[in-house]
Design an enzyme around this catalytic site. Structure first.
Site, short mmCIF file in Angstrom:
data_model
loop_
_atom_site.label_atom_id
_atom_site.label_comp_id
_atom_site.label_asym_id
_atom_site.label_seq_id
_atom_site.Cartn_x
_atom_site.Cartn_y
_atom_site.Cartn_z
N ARG A 111 0.84 -1.21 0.00
CA ARG A 111 0.00 0.00 0.00
C ARG A 111 0.87 1.25 0.00
O ARG A 111 1.80 1.37 0.80
CB ARG A 111 -0.94 0.00 1.21
CG ARG A 111 -2.10 -0.98 1.07
CD ARG A 111 -3.07 -0.90 2.23
NE ARG A 111 -2.55 -1.60 3.40
CZ ARG A 111 -2.22 -1.00 4.54
NH1 ARG A 111 -2.34 0.31 4.67
NH2 ARG A 111 -1.76 -1.70 5.55
N TYR A 152 -0.92 -2.49 -7.55
CA TYR A 152 -1.03 -3.40 -6.41
C TYR A 152 -2.47 -3.37 -5.89
O TYR A 152 -3.06 -2.30 -5.70
CB TYR A 152 -0.06 -2.98 -5.31
CG TYR A 152 -0.26 -3.73 -4.00
CD1 TYR A 152 -0.02 -5.10 -3.91
CD2 TYR A 152 -0.71 -3.06 -2.87
CE1 TYR A 152 -0.21 -5.77 -2.72
CE2 TYR A 152 -0.90 -3.73 -1.67
CZ TYR A 152 -0.66 -5.08 -1.60
OH TYR A 152 -0.87 -5.75 -0.41
N GLY A 172 -3.97 -3.67 -3.13
CA GLY A 172 -4.29 -2.86 -1.96
C GLY A 172 -4.48 -1.40 -2.29
O GLY A 172 -5.06 -0.65 -1.50
N SER A 220 -1.88 -7.01 8.96
CA SER A 220 -1.51 -7.85 7.83
C SER A 220 -0.10 -8.39 8.04
O SER A 220 0.79 -7.67 8.49
CB SER A 220 -1.56 -7.03 6.54
OG SER A 220 -2.87 -6.63 6.26
N CYS A 264 0.64 -10.82 10.13
CA CYS A 264 0.84 -11.24 11.52
C CYS A 264 0.07 -12.51 11.87
O CYS A 264 -0.29 -12.73 13.02
CB CYS A 264 0.46 -10.11 12.47
SG CYS A 264 1.54 -8.68 12.37
N GLY A 265 -0.24 -13.33 10.87
CA GLY A 265 -0.84 -14.63 11.13
C GLY A 265 -2.35 -14.65 11.13
O GLY A 265 -2.95 -15.64 11.57
N ASN A 273 5.53 -9.67 0.52
CA ASN A 273 4.10 -9.37 0.40
C ASN A 273 3.49 -10.04 -0.82
O ASN A 273 2.46 -9.60 -1.33
CB ASN A 273 3.87 -7.86 0.33
CG ASN A 273 2.42 -7.47 0.62
OD1 ASN A 273 1.73 -8.16 1.37
ND2 ASN A 273 1.96 -6.39 0.02
N ARG A 309 2.72 -8.81 16.17
CA ARG A 309 4.03 -9.48 16.23
C ARG A 309 4.76 -8.97 17.47
O ARG A 309 5.43 -7.94 17.42
CB ARG A 309 4.85 -9.20 14.97
CG ARG A 309 4.43 -10.02 13.77
CD ARG A 309 5.31 -9.75 12.57
NE ARG A 309 4.95 -10.62 11.46
CZ ARG A 309 5.56 -11.77 11.16
NH1 ARG A 309 6.58 -12.17 11.89
NH2 ARG A 309 5.15 -12.50 10.16
#
Length: 652
Positions: free
Chosen positions: A106, A238, A240, A291, A293-294, A407, A440
């Site tokens: 982004r 992209y 996003g 985004s 972070c699982g 990403n 995180r």
């Protein structure tokens, strides 16, 4: 001389379409008979005017109206291949899209809210006054689709018939964007008029990639006009930044929740997943994580799955909280996705029978995608987001060029996943009992802890801290990520926080449905707990246990230990669940490392939040009261027991 007042609707100022009759005249001029027949099945005059304004501004050479039929979807996919926005891969139904090497996330530095001087805009966002934005849109988007085909799509952000779904137009010259929209959203061409009439609004998104050249990226922009619920995006590719149905419209939905339906509705950056309890009971969870972070991994850890990124929720007439996914697909990061941690997603990615758009991964000479962290054998050469790649390649600064970008993404329909739930299309939503918040966090919080009341739960969400990820161009270091939604909150954080307190603390929520609000942390390291290794204290699959413990907690079937930060699990319960859920032996030594409170770290974290929020306007006093109460209790604990407190100290 054009108007420059505070109420200018930019697209209408530039398109000058002032009536339904005028709109239809423009549509007839720019469309062939087939497309005109399609568009005139849309009867709502404001929708037609919006489309006509976009045509006048962008001046495409052709217009395609996407009805969502199999034939239309095939047309869009074939056009994407013809334009070379995508290329076919070895597996049928799989294609690859490469964003510009300099646009791998982004463009937050070039993303703006259009705002009048009196408008409250998040302190974490950029703002631009309306007259300046008008001139930027005029100079950059006038004739930007000349020689191109404009594709018009009609979508619902949520199931048709849901009270919190949002109708949205996606207008673009990018076939990749149009193709992605068909995988990620519900094409509602046939129901669009009725839904706009019932809900009383719709969003408009206008995008063009322009000439798609690296030299144009400094001039790329994403504008969001909150007043007229319209986004503009140009000279970027992209998703996003271009698929404005996603985060652009999420921002409008946040505004709607905070300023139009205060205390009744929320729009969150959350997954929705169902966890099985005893006797195959399903308990629905929603959870926030920045985004990278699982979040997708957590969503897929559910026994049944609705969504991995966004959630619209409201308090239903029965006194429960209900959630729907505005999306119907996944735009997921693939780095570290592998068979061990993500078997259901890997099945879609590596077995035939599914449609997948890949982006920014490595493609080998056999047209097979590869990515970092998939635990497979990797080729020594191929083609990736920056061109030809070979093992050991470095950039102009001598830095290794990764096989795939951090990403890099996969885009697919949620129906491809074995655990996707039909409940996702229920307009009444999933009855949601548990809400989780995570980032995180390498050294501070335990793997799971539960707020003792809803206000403290809101504070957990407000205090998410996370290492920066590759989803934002130029972002580095450790940063605050309130609710993992702050980047998408258009107004003040204080107003948004007030909406959170009012929603989760509403007296309309019945006691049987009171939310369980918890923190999760998968990223605690051995080194942070006295070890020598930077390895994580645990494995990806452990998330199933943390969620299962919360599931039983929500039904009052499991005990807990009370601490100043919230309630944490007892060892014996976790030992049993680890064996039962994932067949793993869970030692007391590991439990002690994971759930000891490192008070210096936690107190420092609280002070960070106190200082940061003291600089914000309109933040409810409740936040400061809870942080102060926790700090006082932790400081007293440190005075008595020292800076490291083992969980057994709290056991009676």
């Amino acid at each position: 001389m054009c108007k420059t007042g505070r109420d200018i609707d930019i697209i209408n100022e530039l398109g000058k379409v002032d009536s339904e009759k005028s709109a239809k005249s423009i549509l007839k001029k720019h469309m062939d008979d087939e497309q005109l027949t399609r568009i005139l099945k849309i009867k709502h005059p404001e929708v037609l005017k919006r489309i006509a304004d976009s045509i006048v501004l962008c001046n495409p050479s052709a217009v395609f109206v996407n009805t969502g039929s199999p034939e239309d979807r095939e047309f869009i996919k074939n056009l994407a291949l013809e334009k070379k926005e995508e290329s076919s891969l070895a597996m049928k139904g799989h294609t690859i899209h490469f964003d510009l090497a300099q646009e791998q996330g982004r463009i937050i530095d070039r993303t703006y809210y259009i705002a009048n001087p009196e408008d409250q805009v998040s302190s974490l966002a950029n703002r631009m006054d309306r007259p300046t934005a008008l001139e930027q849109v005029r100079s950059n988007m006038t004739d930007i689709m000349k020689g191109m085909t404009m594709i018009i799509g009609f979508y619902m952000r949520g199931p048709v018939g849901s009270p919190v779904s949002n109708p949205a137009l996606e207008i673009t010259s990018s076939t990749y964007v149009a193709h992605s929209a068909e995988l990620l959203y519900r094409n509602a061409y046939a129901a669009f008029d009725k839904e706009v009439e019932n809900l009383g609004h719709f969003f408009t998104n206008v995008h063009s990639e322009g000439l798609n050249r690296p030299e144009d990226l400094p001039d790329a922009r994403v504008f969001m006009d909150r007043k007229f619920k319209t986004t503009y995006s140009w000279k970027c590719t992209y998703a996003g930044n271009t698929l404005l149905l996603k985060k652009g419209n999420h921002r409008f939905a946040v505004d709607k929740a905070v300023y139009e339906n205060l205390g009744q509705e929320l729009s969150e950056h959350m997954f929705i997943t169902g966890i099985h309890g005893p006797n195959d009971r399903v308990t629905w969870f929603a959870g926030a994580a920045p985004s990278g972070c699982g979040k997708t991994t957590t969503a897929m850890a559910g026994n049944v799955f609705i969504g991995d990124d966004l959630a619209q929720m409201w308090i239903a007439d029965d006194g429960s909280i209900r959630s729907v996914n505005p999306e119907a697909g996944i735009f997921g990061i693939v780095e570290d996705v592998n068979l061990e941690g993500d078997p259901l997603l890997m099945k879609v990615l590596r077995q035939p029978g599914h449609e997948v758009i890949w982006s920014n991964v490595l493609i080998d000479e056999n047209k097979v995608p590869h990515w970092v962290g998939n635990n497979e054998n990797h080729p020594d050469k191929g083609f990736n987001f920056q061109g030809d790649w070979y093992k050991g390649k470095t950039d102009e600064n001598g830095k290794p060029v990764p096989m795939s970008h951090p990403n890099s993404r996969c885009t697919l329909r949620s129906t491809s996943l074995d655990n996707y739930s039909p409940e996702a299309e229920n307009p009444k939503g999933a009855l949601t009992r548990v809400f989780t918040y995570s980032g995180r966090d390498a050294d501070t919080m335990p793997p799971v802890w539960v707020a003792q009341n809803s206000d403290a739960g809101v504070v957990i969400g407000a205090c998410i801290v996370s290492a920066a990820t590759a989803t934002e161009v130029g972002a580095t270091g450790v940063k605050r990520s309130p609710w993992a939604n702050a980047a998408f909150i258009p107004g003040s954080l204080g107003d948004y926080m007030d909406a959170q307190f009012k929603f989760f603390g509403s007296d309309k929520i019945k006691n049987d449905y009171k939310p369980v609000m918890a923190g999760l942390n998968y990223f605690l390291t051995d080194k942070a707990r006295g070890g020598d290794s930077s390895m994580l204290l645990g494995e990806k699959r452990d998330v199933k246990v943390w969620l299962s413990w919360l599931e039983r907690y929500a039904h009052n079937e499991i005990d807990h230990i009370t601490t100043p930060i919230g309630n944490i699990p007892r060892y014996d319960d976790l030992k049993s669940l680890f064996k039962q859920i994932i067949g793993k032996d869970y030692t007391k030594e590991l439990y002690t490392k994971q759930f000891s409170l490192y008070l210096d770290h936690i107190i420092k974290r609280l002070e960070l939040q106190q200082e940061a929020y003291s600089k914000e306007e309109r933040v409810p006093q409740t936040l400061f009261d809870i942080l102060a109460e926790q700090k006082q209790a932790l400081s007293a604990l440190r005075d008595t027991h020292g800076s490291i407190v083992l969980p057994d100290i709290f056991v009676n």
